[in-house]
Design an enzyme around this catalytic site. Structure first.
Site, PDB file in Angstrom:
ATOM      1  N   HIS A  27       0.955  -1.278   0.088  1.00 44.92           N
ATOM      2  CA  HIS A  27      -0.059   0.075  -0.091  1.00 44.92           C
ATOM      3  C   HIS A  27       0.848   1.354  -0.096  1.00 44.92           C
ATOM      4  O   HIS A  27       0.993   1.799   1.100  1.00 44.92           O
ATOM      5  CB  HIS A  27      -0.827  -0.154   1.340  1.00 44.92           C
ATOM      6  CG  HIS A  27      -2.069  -1.094   1.224  1.00 44.92           C
ATOM      7  ND1 HIS A  27      -3.187  -0.949   0.491  1.00 44.92           N
ATOM      8  CD2 HIS A  27      -1.743  -2.495   1.543  1.00 44.92           C
ATOM      9  CE1 HIS A  27      -3.686  -2.047   0.717  1.00 44.92           C
ATOM     10  NE2 HIS A  27      -2.957  -3.149   1.259  1.00 44.92           N
TER      11      HIS A  27
ATOM     12  N   GLY B 150      -7.550   3.352   7.973  1.00 47.96           N
ATOM     13  CA  GLY B 150      -8.778   3.866   8.181  1.00 47.96           C
ATOM     14  C   GLY B 150      -9.945   3.166   8.863  1.00 47.96           C
ATOM     15  O   GLY B 150     -11.164   3.811   8.873  1.00 47.96           O
TER      16      GLY B 150
ATOM     17  N   ASP C 267       2.376  -6.800   2.329  1.00 50.92           N
ATOM     18  CA  ASP C 267       1.059  -5.942   2.757  1.00 50.92           C
ATOM     19  C   ASP C 267       1.703  -4.789   3.396  1.00 50.92           C
ATOM     20  O   ASP C 267       1.136  -4.258   4.366  1.00 50.92           O
ATOM     21  CB  ASP C 267       0.377  -6.998   3.571  1.00 50.92           C
ATOM     22  CG  ASP C 267      -1.152  -6.226   3.500  1.00 50.92           C
ATOM     23  OD1 ASP C 267      -1.411  -5.393   2.523  1.00 50.92           O
ATOM     24  OD2 ASP C 267      -2.046  -6.471   4.234  1.00 50.92           O
TER      25      ASP C 267
END
Length: 389
Positions: free
Chosen positions: A62, A68, A284
């Site tokens: 990412h 979030g 990740d």
């Protein structure tokens, strides 16, 4: 030109002690003892005491941040260029995640271009967790065909309360559009699948394969080590011709809640007869690592680390006695083949000169080269950039 002398090469197959000659961004020769008629402009890299391997390929990062799930204060930061280099990652794939509102594909693409200017090879997926698929051009095919960095779609979420609860017909249409876009542009057109811990697991992928002309190999499901149940389903999928990816970033809390560490998941897969070519690991990186209670409320959140990819390699070899070549394939040649990165993932004549030197005893990273340029030297100094974005 650079001449890597007396390198113990794993391509990832073991080639033995050889010299590697690099001109510009490419490997142009591998031989027992290479001599160059003129030393003008030639840099000698002494590789004694090291293992020379391909630059690592991280298939899920990412790069613009993620998260979030707990509100605006839980948005995770962008990945700095130095994080990838310190982790030996020379090629990576950037993705969106849960948040495709405050995170945009345009920002993802701009970040990818910035990282490329600093020396990395960076690719992206169009879309996000959700359906209908978010694109730049209003077309999956157009995004993949006409935007250089876009090679597939994802990560699309299944078996997760944060996903769009897609039907198999909807996922089949996404896969078909990605497949055609990839065929027409010479790219993989892969569909990256985020697998949650929902009861349905990987059923949706089998439904598509059983009820359409889309093969299991069109999908690239990740987080397969999330739970024992998902891992067992992943082994079945891999034996049926699909790919499986294990996530190396984790926390003690997540492991205590049932996740299997990536090196252990790799060992389990190999012990159960899964073909090594079907298996990869990814970090990740910079994703949120959330923990939810039984009502779906966020109780904890940490940040994924790109450098966990290298650590998983070390742990697989040093702690679990997994064959070094096999462990190395999961972060080099295997993701290169799955993602159709044809000049990546191997130490081979004509391939990109993406090279990592590892300490032969500890497997610590000593030097990193991408496209023939040194991004980290033996003193751990990272190549100068404007802002280390």
């Amino acid at each position: 030109m650079k001449l890597f002398k007396q390198a113990n090469i794993y391509s990832p197959e073991h080639l033995g002690i050889k010299d590697v000659l690099v001109s510009g961004s490419k490997i142009i020769a591998i031989d027992n003892n290479i001599s160059v008629s003129s030393s003008h402009g030639l840099e000698i890299v002494d590789c004694q005491g090291t293992i020379l391997v391909p630059g690592f390929i991280d298939s899920l990062v990412h790069i613009t941040g993620g998260g979030g799930e707990g509100g605006f204060t839980t948005r995770t930061p962008q990945m700095p260029f130095s994080d990838a280099v310190k982790g030996g990652v020379t090629s990576l794939v950037g993705v969106l995640g849960t948040d495709a509102v405050s995170r945009s594909l345009e920002d993802l693409l701009a970040k990818a271009k910035a990282l490329k200017e600093n020396g990395l090879s960076v690719y992206c997926h169009t879309g996000s967790y959700h359906y209908p698929v978010l694109t730049i051009s209003n077309s999956i095919e157009k995004d993949i065909m006409l935007i250089e960095e876009f090679i597939g779609v994802g990560e699309v979420a299944i078996a997760d309360h944060r996903g769009s609860q897609m039907s198999w017909q909807e996922l089949a249409r996404v896969a078909a559009q990605a497949r055609v876009g990839g065929m027409l542009s010479g790219k993989s057109g892969i569909v990256s699948i985020h697998v949650g811990d929902g009861e349905s697991g990987l059923d949706l992928l089998h439904d598509v394969a059983n009820n359409s002309d889309i093969p299991l190999s069109q999908f690239y499901p990740t987080h397969i080590n999330r739970t024992k149940q998902v891992l067992e389903q992943g082994l079945v999928l891999a034996k049926a011709g699909g790919y499986i990816d294990f996530t190396t970033s984790t926390t003690e809390q997540i492991l205590a809640d049932g996740e299997i560490a990536a090196p252990q998941a790799l060992k389990n897969a190999l012990d159960n007869g899964v073909n090594i070519k079907q298996i990869t690991m990814s970090s990740d990186g910079n994703a949120s690592l959330p923990v939810f209670d039984e009502n779906g409320r966020l109780t904890d959140l940490q940040i994924g680390q790109v450098q966990s990819l290298h650590q998983a390699l070390v742990d697989a070899v040093k702690e679990l006695n997994i064959n070094f070549e096999d462990a190395l394939k999961t972060i080099t040649s295997n993701p290169a083949n799955i993602l159709a990165l044809y000049n990546k993932g191997e130490i081979k004549q004509g391939f990109d000169a993406d090279i990592v030197l590892l300490n032969k005893e500890t497997l610590n990273i000593e030097q990193v080269f991408a496209h023939g340029q040194c991004l980290m030297n033996r003193q751990g100094k990272i190549k100068s950039t404007y802002f280390n974005l």
